[in-house]
Design an enzyme around this catalytic site. Structure first.
Site, mmCIF file in Angstrom:
data_model
loop_
_atom_site.group_PDB
_atom_site.id
_atom_site.type_symbol
_atom_site.label_atom_id
_atom_site.label_comp_id
_atom_site.label_asym_id
_atom_site.label_seq_id
_atom_site.Cartn_x
_atom_site.Cartn_y
_atom_site.Cartn_z
ATOM 1 N N GLU A 73 -3.394 7.660 -3.833
ATOM 2 C CA GLU A 73 -3.408 6.382 -3.102
ATOM 3 C C GLU A 73 -3.269 5.246 -4.109
ATOM 4 O O GLU A 73 -4.009 5.203 -5.102
ATOM 5 C CB GLU A 73 -4.719 6.249 -2.330
ATOM 6 N N TYR A 81 0.869 -1.178 0.000
ATOM 7 C CA TYR A 81 0.000 0.000 0.000
ATOM 8 C C TYR A 81 0.900 1.220 0.000
ATOM 9 O O TYR A 81 1.907 1.260 0.719
ATOM 10 C CB TYR A 81 -0.875 0.000 1.257
#
Lengths: 308, 404
Positions: free
Chosen positions: B210, B122
């Site tokens: 993101e 991530y």
């Protein structure tokens, strides 16, 4: 005493030749603020008429401070140039006086510009930034006083309540509430509704605690971020004066920006409920509704033996 | 302002952030052509909407509401599957954890090549409002809901703050690669990717980037498999032309766009009491007090500090477009804005629009007496109030309680 801005503070206006700058400079002079002039690059040597008097315009903040020994500046520069206007003021105050207060009214400054400007100001410890996207700061006097910003001066009166708020009109509401129970204000600070700003709640609480004129504090927050929670934790440890709190946005839906760039509940964090809970846990007397601030403050003053 | 994944990836590509080959499509035929062109045995067929949770979302037929397909992101192993997935996605409504139950109509599709994944990470960049700097967050737990990871195993989320005066430093990206357990070619590729991404973030005035997941491939490459990008609208003056192209207005609330064009800040809510207020904080507080008095606010509406008669009129017409609105509360604390101007604006709007629902007006601040005099001199059915609590109580009573 008041905080940061004495009643007779000398103030310059950045962007004084613009429509907004000139309009509000005029209102500040009318209120009694010691405006000493302003600056607009390329317009040095001109004058601006405010309340029937001529005020000098300089090319830069440095020129303005050198000529006037100003204590503070207020910025009405449009968003594309406001970040740099803050840095110019910070550099000038730091180099020439080692201190100074910058009040930035401008709404809509890019957040990365503010990240840079805030870091630049923080590297100059004598310089304080208030805002941006705020109504400004006002220290009411017996007659006139120092109004640095866009708030309606006539609703204020000198007194012992310090007010700090993220919102403009809600600050005016709080001022009116203190007046409704016969209390005036020491200083009212609008810290602004942007996610990245200068002075925060904690700076204001600490300054109000140290200020002999201030005997109680009204603190008004809104959804987004956790500045209110941190302020509550700080207050529990360090503030002896009574505090009344309110948080706007209990009914705001998550993930939606509510007018202010910073007013957004993201990832379930920054809700009004969370902030009210932090206030209560810190012993802050909460108003459920801004129209209750006066009565809650009255009770807090009575409990502290400050009112009959 | 949000953009689609395929647009974010095109931007990444320009900055040297590695992405897989992919094609943006708006019809099943285009999806088939994309499959033929990509020449990848396995492809991902991905719904493009401005909301997360697409993979775990479900697609429904817009008319009947029948379930069409589970999952808004599908892996296709054949040409036939690409066709099936594309027609199941396009023109149907995708409901995810972030869209709310009404979901979003899918108009865009991205068909992307596959790759051999060794590990999913991530990675996100955003502005940390408390630290007043760009925050880079990374985790070995890619492909998961990051908020759950933060809750259950916060030690698996690694953070660095970038000092704006010097930018991202080499040791910081080395530390982050170490924290993720990367070494050798994988670590090198990660550091290069991060540096490119930081430049991309700053140069484009991003509010958030993101990537979930960012993957390490079996041959130690790093690839952004997703791209969730939003821009800071305050910086639109620097990017006017390019953002205009990237903006998908069909993803935004039509009334909110019109309000913004008129200089108003409007957010629609589910209640039945419309509000018109000056100042964002006071507008929120007005909604809160309506709720406190037993009503439900229909909207957030901030007319700003210097609204004129025309803006007040536009504000009224936007509020009245909402068929749920059974009453309106105007709450103005005049600062720069004078109450007499607001009073005139209210009267003009009520006359022009032929207002049929009850209206409560609370005025305070600059020129309040003139404002009140103007309202009471009018023959229109306007109920005055002296403070916010009284105003909220009156409007709730006038519409007969809080029930919608």
């Amino acid at each position: 005493m008041a905080i940061w801005i004495p009643e007779d503070a000398k103030v310059i206006v950045q962007g004084i030749t613009g429509r907004q700058g000139r309009f509000h400079a005029d209102k500040m002079v009318e209120y009694g603020t010691s405006i000493v002039g302003g600056c607009t690059p390329g317009k040095g040597g001109q004058t601006v008429e405010l309340q029937g008097r001529d005020f000098p315009v300089w090319n830069s903040v440095r020129d303005a401070i050198e000529a006037s020994d100003a204590d503070a500046t207020v910025i009405y520069v449009p968003p594309p140039f406001a970040g740099e206007a803050i840095m110019e003021a910070a550099e000038a105050f730091d180099a020439l006086k080692g201190e100074g207060v910058i009040v930035c009214i401008t709404e809509g400054i890019p957040i990365l510009d503010m990240v840079r400007a805030a870091a630049y100001v923080e590297q100059r410890p004598g310089v304080r930034l208030i805002g941006p996207n705020c109504p400004g700061i006002i220290t009411p006097g017996e007659q006139g006083g120092a109004k640095i910003g866009i708030m309606p001066g006539h609703i204020h009166a000198k007194g012992r309540i310090g007010i700090v708020s993220k919102s403009g009109t809600l600050t005016y509401e709080a001022v009116a509430q203190t007046m409704s129970i016969g209390e005036g204000q020491s200083t009212c600070v609008g810290i602004g509704g942007d996610p990245v700003n200068g002075t925060g709640f904690i700076d204001c609480l600490a300054a109000f605690e140290a200020d002999p004129q201030t005997e109680a504090i009204v603190m008004i927050g809104e959804i987004g971020g956790n500045a209110e929670q941190e302020a509550a934790a700080f207050a529990a440890e360090h503030i002896s004066k009574p505090i009344v709190g309110f948080v706007a946005g209990s009914t705001a839906p998550p993930g939606k920006r509510m007018g202010h760039a910073g007013a957004i509940i993201s990832g379930g964090k920054g809700t009004a409920e969370e902030k009210f809970a932090a206030f209560r846990a810190a012993g802050i007397a909460c108003a459920n509704d801004p129209s209750e601030i006066g009565q809650v403050l009255l009770k807090a003053l009575q409990n502290a033996g400050l009112r009959d | 302002m949000n953009i689609h994944e395929y647009q974010g990836k095109a931007m990444f590509k320009r900055y040297g952030v590695p992405v897989l080959e992919g094609v943006h499509c708006t019809s099943p035929d285009e999806a088939l052509a994309a499959y033929d062109r990509l020449g990848s045995k396995v492809v991902a067929v991905k719904s493009q909407i401005h909301a997360g949770g697409r993979g775990k979302g479900n697609l429904y037929a817009p008319e009947t509401g029948d379930l069409v397909m589970e999952g808004g992101v599908k892996i296709a192993f054949s040409r036939e599957e690409v066709g099936t997935f594309a027609s199941n996605i396009l023109g149907n409504v995708l409901v995810t954890i972030q869209t709310g139950p009404e979901g979003k109509l899918v108009r865009n599709l991205y068909v992307e090549s596959g790759c051999a994944i060794a590990h999913e990470y991530y990675l996100a960049l955003l502005v940390d409002r408390e630290a007043k700097s760009v925050l880079i967050m990374a985790s070995t737990e890619g492909g998961m809901d990051i908020e759950e990871v933060a809750e259950a195993t916060p030690e698996l989320i690694h953070k660095i703050h970038v000092d704006p005066s010097v930018g991202l430093l080499g040791f910081q990206s080395r530390d982050l690669a170490d924290a993720l357990g990367l070494s050798g070619a994988g670590a090198k590729a990660f550091r290069r990717t991060l540096a490119s991404l930081y430049t991309c973030f700053v140069e484009n005035d991003c509010a958030m980037v993101e990537i979930n997941p960012l993957v390490r491939t079996e041959d130690e490459g790093i690839v952004a498999l997703d791209a969730k990008v939003s821009f800071d609208e305050n910086a639109s003056f620097r990017h006017a032309a390019s953002w205009e192209d990237l903006r998908d207005l069909s993803e935004e609330e039509e009334t909110e766009i019109r309000a913004a064009e008129a200089g108003l800040s409007y957010v629609k809510l589910d209640g039945n009491i419309g509000c018109l207020v000056n100042g964002a904080g006071l507008a929120m507080a007005t909604m809160d007090v309506i709720k406190l008095k037993g009503g439900e606010p229909a909207n957030f509406l901030d007319v700003g500090g210097g609204a004129n008669e025309e803006q007040v009129s536009t504000a009224f017409s936007i509020i009245l477009e909402d068929p749920n609105v059974k009453g309106i509360l105007v709450n103005i604390f005049g600062g720069i804005m004078r109450c007499d101007i607001i009073a005139r604006g209210v009267i003009a709007a009520v006359e022009n629009l032929g207002l049929e629902v009850p209206l409560v007006v609370r005025l305070a601040g600059t020129n309040v007496d003139e404002g009140k005099a103007i309202l009471s001199a009018s023959t229109l059915n306007i109920h005055p109030a002296d403070d916010l609590a009284e105003g909220a109580e009156r409007i709730v009573a006038l519409i007969g309680g809080g029930d919608a």
